[in-house]
Design an enzyme around this catalytic site. Structure first.
Site, mmCIF file in Angstrom:
data_model
loop_
_atom_site.group_PDB
_atom_site.id
_atom_site.type_symbol
_atom_site.label_atom_id
_atom_site.label_comp_id
_atom_site.label_asym_id
_atom_site.label_seq_id
_atom_site.Cartn_x
_atom_site.Cartn_y
_atom_site.Cartn_z
ATOM 1 N N CYS A 194 -5.943 -2.393 2.649
ATOM 2 C CA CYS A 194 -5.107 -2.793 4.013
ATOM 3 C C CYS A 194 -6.120 -2.903 4.730
ATOM 4 O O CYS A 194 -7.618 -4.025 5.088
ATOM 5 C CB CYS A 194 -4.355 -1.457 4.362
ATOM 6 N N LYS A 203 -10.295 3.116 -1.339
ATOM 7 C CA LYS A 203 -10.911 2.664 -0.209
ATOM 8 C C LYS A 203 -11.816 2.468 0.397
ATOM 9 O O LYS A 203 -12.242 4.297 0.535
ATOM 10 C CB LYS A 203 -8.848 2.446 0.519
ATOM 11 N N GLU A 250 0.726 -0.862 -0.029
ATOM 12 C CA GLU A 250 0.329 0.272 0.237
ATOM 13 C C GLU A 250 0.898 1.412 -0.202
ATOM 14 O O GLU A 250 1.816 1.641 0.209
ATOM 15 C CB GLU A 250 -0.468 -0.330 1.027
#
Length: 286
Positions: A155, A118, A45
């Site tokens: 993540c 995200k 990431e």
């Protein structure tokens, strides 16, 4: 006919402040993984720099760019085209006045198949992402690459079973998670790497799907504080077994081949999707 296979890789390394140097390092590891036959290669990431979300500082907004102009995306597009590999590229995205923690899915011809933003944004000591990123507005994404259908969460997404299941319902054949996670500033003795792995191994089991996770390593200094990233990148098979894994200081890439047709049959045999009861998932029951 022979079964369809996919050869996947996860990169684990340390990054610094210099974006150009980080891109060069990532390019080298992607080349090495491609030489080992990898077809879909996952960097960690926000490999553009250090993980800057340990603090709240407006200077970092200057490192965000649109998807079609971000140096990391442009570099990986050229590399993917040269090597004939697919690369999920994590980057800090600027879209007008909006900022996102995003991923561009680069296919083997260098084209960008789309962008995922995200969905789950953490906010806590050492991981102050809500200062920088809006919650994603793209929904969960699955892309048909030249090598198979892949879903990518970023993540904090990896802790949520809904994310994995949504990608599977969209037809994903492998799940990928680029990550930046390590020490907890409020408790130096806390090491969450086993929890982190087990959460994703659970996704592999309950969705009968391989999972690939790429984390960074090393100690990063930012505004006088230090964050240690614990690595432990891994590749799990459709039973949740770790078939490839790194420790907390290993640097390089992991690579593994999966038989997609065999896994599809395995998934059907277990009946997880046959026996779902979404009619019981009303808002009052979630």
């Amino acid at each position: 006919m022979p079964n369809r296979t996919i050869r996947v890789a996860a990169i684990q390394t340390q990054y610094g402040q210099d974006m150009a140097a980080n891109i060069t390092k990532t390019e080298g590891l992607v080349r090495d993984a491609a030489k080992a036959g990898a077809q879909v290669i996952l960097p960690s990431e926000l490999f553009q720099g250090i993980y800057f979300c340990t603090e709240q500082n407006p200077k970092w907004f200057e490192t965000a760019h649109a998807a079609n102009a971000h140096p990391c995306v442009l570099a990986m597009q050229a590399l993917a085209r040269e090597l004939g590999v697919a690369i999920p590229v994590s980057f800090f995205e600027k879209d007008g006045p909006r900022y996102y923690n995003s991923l561009a899915m680069v296919d083997a011809d260098g084209s960008v198949l789309g962008v995922y933003r995200k969905s789950h944004i953490p906010d806590g000591p050492g991981y102050q992402e809500k200062y920088y990123f809006r919650p994603g507005d793209t929904g969960f994404k699955v892309w048909t690459t030249q090598f198979g259908r892949i879903g990518v969460g970023i993540c904090w997404d990896q802790w949520f079973p809904e994310c994995a299941r949504a990608m599977m319902l969209k037809g994903a054949e492998v799940l990928f998670y680029p990550t930046a996670i390590g020490s907890e500033p409020y408790d130096d003795a806390l090491d969450t790497h086993l929890m982190w792995q087990r959460a994703m191994q659970g996704h592999a089991v309950s969705n009968a799907v391989p999972v690939v996770a790429a984390n960074r390593i090393g100690i990063e200094e930012n505004a006088g504080s230090a964050q240690r990233f614990y690595g432990h990148s891994f590749i799990a098979d459709q039973t949740g077994e770790l078939v490839e894994s790194f420790g907390d200081t290993d640097e390089g890439f992991l690579v593994h081949t999966f038989d997609l047709d065999m896994i599809e049959s395995f998934r059907a045999d277990w009946g997880f999707f046959r026996d779902r009861r979404p009619d019981l998932y009303g808002k009052d029951r979630c």
